[in-house]
Design a protein around this motif. Structure first.
Motif, PDB file in Angstrom:
ATOM      1  N   VAL A   1       6.208   7.917 -21.571  1.00 12.83           N
ATOM      2  CA  VAL A   1       4.831   8.360 -21.295  1.00 12.83           C
ATOM      3  C   VAL A   1       4.744   8.828 -19.842  1.00 12.83           C
ATOM      4  O   VAL A   1       5.268   8.186 -18.945  1.00 12.83           O
ATOM      5  N   LYS A   2       4.119   9.964 -19.614  1.00 12.93           N
ATOM      6  CA  LYS A   2       4.062  10.514 -18.275  1.00 12.93           C
ATOM      7  C   LYS A   2       2.668  10.999 -17.945  1.00 12.93           C
ATOM      8  O   LYS A   2       2.001  11.599 -18.760  1.00 12.93           O
ATOM      9  N   GLU A   3       2.245  10.697 -16.713  1.00 14.31           N
ATOM     10  CA  GLU A   3       0.949  11.154 -16.253  1.00 14.31           C
ATOM     11  C   GLU A   3       1.175  11.830 -14.905  1.00 14.31           C
ATOM     12  O   GLU A   3       1.945  11.333 -14.099  1.00 14.31           O
ATOM     13  N   GLU A   4       0.521  12.971 -14.694  1.00 13.44           N
ATOM     14  CA  GLU A   4       0.705  13.684 -13.430  1.00 13.44           C
ATOM     15  C   GLU A   4      -0.632  13.772 -12.709  1.00 13.44           C
ATOM     16  O   GLU A   4      -1.630  14.214 -13.290  1.00 13.44           O
ATOM     17  N   VAL A   5      -0.645  13.339 -11.444  1.00 12.83           N
ATOM     18  CA  VAL A   5      -1.892  13.341 -10.683  1.00 12.83           C
ATOM     19  C   VAL A   5      -1.673  13.974  -9.313  1.00 12.83           C
ATOM     20  O   VAL A   5      -0.631  13.767  -8.680  1.00 12.83           O
ATOM     21  N   ASP A   6      -2.659  14.748  -8.875  1.00  7.86           N
ATOM     22  CA  ASP A   6      -2.608  15.371  -7.550  1.00  7.86           C
ATOM     23  C   ASP A   6      -3.465  14.577  -6.573  1.00  7.86           C
ATOM     24  O   ASP A   6      -4.568  14.129  -6.913  1.00  7.86           O
ATOM     25  N   PHE A   7      -2.920  14.413  -5.366  1.00  6.92           N
ATOM     26  CA  PHE A   7      -3.612  13.637  -4.340  1.00  6.92           C
ATOM     27  C   PHE A   7      -3.793  14.467  -3.080  1.00  6.92           C
ATOM     28  O   PHE A   7      -3.018  15.382  -2.800  1.00  6.92           O
ATOM     29  N   GLN A   8      -4.820  14.128  -2.328  1.00  3.29           N
ATOM     30  CA  GLN A   8      -5.041  14.708  -1.010  1.00  3.29           C
ATOM     31  C   GLN A   8      -4.521  13.642  -0.045  1.00  3.29           C
ATOM     32  O   GLN A   8      -4.888  12.469  -0.167  1.00  3.29           O
ATOM     33  N   ILE A   9      -3.631  14.033   0.858  1.00  2.00           N
ATOM     34  CA  ILE A   9      -3.046  13.069   1.789  1.00  2.00           C
ATOM     35  C   ILE A   9      -3.317  13.517   3.220  1.00  2.00           C
ATOM     36  O   ILE A   9      -2.968  14.634   3.600  1.00  2.00           O
ATOM     37  N   THR A  10      -3.952  12.672   4.013  1.00  2.00           N
ATOM     38  CA  THR A  10      -4.252  13.021   5.401  1.00  2.00           C
ATOM     39  C   THR A  10      -3.434  12.159   6.364  1.00  2.00           C
ATOM     40  O   THR A  10      -2.938  11.096   6.000  1.00  2.00           O
ATOM     41  N   GLY A  11      -3.292  12.638   7.574  1.00  2.00           N
ATOM     42  CA  GLY A  11      -2.618  11.864   8.608  1.00  2.00           C
ATOM     43  C   GLY A  11      -1.149  12.202   8.807  1.00  2.00           C
ATOM     44  O   GLY A  11      -0.484  11.604   9.659  1.00  2.00           O
ATOM     45  N   MET A  12      -0.643  13.187   8.060  1.00  3.42           N
ATOM     46  CA  MET A  12       0.753  13.580   8.225  1.00  3.42           C
ATOM     47  C   MET A  12       0.839  14.591   9.365  1.00  3.42           C
ATOM     48  O   MET A  12       0.145  15.603   9.353  1.00  3.42           O
ATOM     49  N   THR A  13       1.687  14.315  10.359  1.00  4.04           N
ATOM     50  CA  THR A  13       1.778  15.232  11.488  1.00  4.04           C
ATOM     51  C   THR A  13       3.135  15.897  11.641  1.00  4.04           C
ATOM     52  O   THR A  13       3.258  16.869  12.366  1.00  4.04           O
TER      53      THR A  13
ATOM     54  N   LEU B   1      -7.831  10.973  -4.588  1.00  8.21           N
ATOM     55  CA  LEU B   1      -7.566  11.871  -5.699  1.00  8.21           C
ATOM     56  C   LEU B   1      -8.014  13.263  -5.285  1.00  8.21           C
ATOM     57  O   LEU B   1      -9.045  13.416  -4.638  1.00  8.21           O
ATOM     58  N   LYS B   2      -7.229  14.269  -5.628  1.00  4.34           N
ATOM     59  CA  LYS B   2      -7.583  15.632  -5.284  1.00  4.34           C
ATOM     60  C   LYS B   2      -8.623  16.133  -6.278  1.00  4.34           C
ATOM     61  O   LYS B   2      -8.455  16.000  -7.485  1.00  4.34           O
TER      62      LYS B   2
END
Ligand code: 9UX
Length: 72
Positions: free
Chosen positions: A1-13, A70-71
């Motif tokens: 079983v597979k689920e794909e989710v897009d995320f917003q990630i902040t703080g990466m420099t 979550l995006k």
């Protein structure tokens, strides 16, 4: 079983940030694949919903010191 989710990630420099998040997520139980885009500040994660959830992914990223949601 597979689920794909897009995320917003902040703080990466720098590119080591995104590589680090990818590595940690990839090694997390239940995660099948994880790719992080530094420029877009996004992450795409495929995981087994029987083992973990999107909330677990967000918690993991936050534990590493970055912001995550979550995006929309
Ligand atoms: Mo680059 Mo990111 O030196 O946590 S690895 S800022």
């Amino acid at each position: 079983v597979k689920e794909e989710v897009d995320f917003q990630i902040t703080g990466m420099t720098c590119s080591a940030c995104s590589a680090r998040i990818e590595k940690v997520l990839s090694r997390t139980e239940g995660v099948q694949s994880a790719t992080v885009n530094l420029a877009l500040e996004t992450g795409k994660v495929q995981y087994d919903p029987a083992v973990m959830s999107a909330t677990d992914v967000i918690s993991k990223i936050k534990t590493m010191g970055y912001g995550a949601e979550l995006k929309s």
